[in-house]
Design an enzyme around this catalytic site. Structure first.
Site, short mmCIF file in Angstrom:
data_model
loop_
_atom_site.label_atom_id
_atom_site.label_comp_id
_atom_site.label_asym_id
_atom_site.label_seq_id
_atom_site.Cartn_x
_atom_site.Cartn_y
_atom_site.Cartn_z
N GLY A 1 29.55 34.05 49.00
CA GLY A 1 28.13 33.95 49.30
C GLY A 1 27.76 33.30 50.62
O GLY A 1 26.64 32.80 50.76
N HIS B 1 28.79 44.64 57.21
CA HIS B 1 30.21 45.01 57.21
C HIS B 1 30.91 44.25 58.34
O HIS B 1 30.37 44.19 59.45
CB HIS B 1 30.34 46.52 57.41
#
Ligand code: GRF
Length: 262
Positions: free
Chosen positions: A12, A109
């Site tokens: 996270g 990404h």
């Protein structure tokens, strides 16, 4: 106010960076309203708890994809979420989801797409593949997700130079080299994801679709960003406080290393 829902599966750090942009007042007109995670022990849930952000576990085990997706959409609906941000989310959601949130789902990404963008390749393997290939420049990409997963239209990218020292390290201390590159890319992921969210909230992103004809007919989708005034200057000024907080968290040296000029 644009309500943002984040879907995350693990550590996270991108979620944390998004939350920091809110906490430090960098965002304007953005409300990070809910986190959905899919593993009971995902560390990301503690970040949401710490910051008082609503969070829900939607497990993917023993439920079919339609039901999984239905549960997610129902939570997003109750928080009136307009923009969905995938941040280290490891499940593919189905076409119903993308129909409902067309060009309203973003992902990050850890490479310059379309390079190293194979489905299911997690961050560690992306960096390993980049080092193995011997690329001199890598980076990160924020893009709109559609059913094609990593082939959705690109919103923002940031380049990161692969250091000679990392390529050297990769020969005999592989994991250390991967870690070094991953950290340097992550520092930029944490900056550009929030920038993309603010661009969305300011209604500055448009997806243009052009269908090419002929045998190879396919839809080319391009994101155009409206930056006609000094939006970027103002954003950089507001984001400076976040970059300062990165220096505290990572150490000034690490942040400098990430900023190594191309
Ligand atoms: C990041 O590198 C992101 O680009 C990729 O998965 C990683 C998630 O990291 N999609 P975190 O959970 O946000 O720390």
């Amino acid at each position: 106010m644009v309500s943002v829902g984040v879907l995350a599966s693990g550590r996270g750090s991108n979620f944390q960076a998004i939350v920091e942009h809110q906490r430090l007042g960098v965002f304007q007109g953005v409300d990070v309203s809910v986190l959905i995670y899919n593993y009971p022990e995902a560390p990301v849930k503690h970040i949401a708890e710490k910051h008082g952000i609503a969070n829900h576990l939607v497990g993917h085990k023993n439920v079919d994809r339609v039901e999984f997706e239905r549960q997610i959409m129902s939570i997003l609906d109750s928080s009136e979420v307009e923009l969905v941000c995938l941040a280290g989310w490891d499940r593919i959601v189905g076409s119903e989801f993308f129909r409902k949130y067309r060009w309203k789902v973003m992902n990050i990404h850890p490479a310059l797409l379309p390079s190293f963008g194979w489905k299911g390749l997690n961050a560690r393997y992306v960096h390993e593949a980049a080092l193995e290939y011997g690329v001199k420049i890598t980076g990160c990409t924020v893009f709109f997700v559609d059913v094609s997963v990593e082939k959705g239209p690109i919103i923002l990218q940031h380049p990161v130079r692969v250091l000679k020292s990392e390529l050297e390290l990769f020969k005999n201390r592989r994991e250390d080299a991967i870690q070094s590159l991953s950290d340097r890319v992550l520092i930029h992921e944490h900056r550009i994801y929030s920038k993309a969210i603010q661009l969305y909230a300011d209604r500055r992103l448009r997806v243009y679709e052009a269908v090419t004809s002929g045998k190879e007919a396919q839809a080319n989708r391009v994101v155009s960003i409206d930056l006609h005034d000094d939006w970027e200057k103002k954003w950089n000024e507001r984001q400076r406080i976040f970059i300062e907080s990165q220096k505290t968290a990572w150490g000034a040296k690490a942040v400098e290393a990430a900023e190594e000029l191309i």
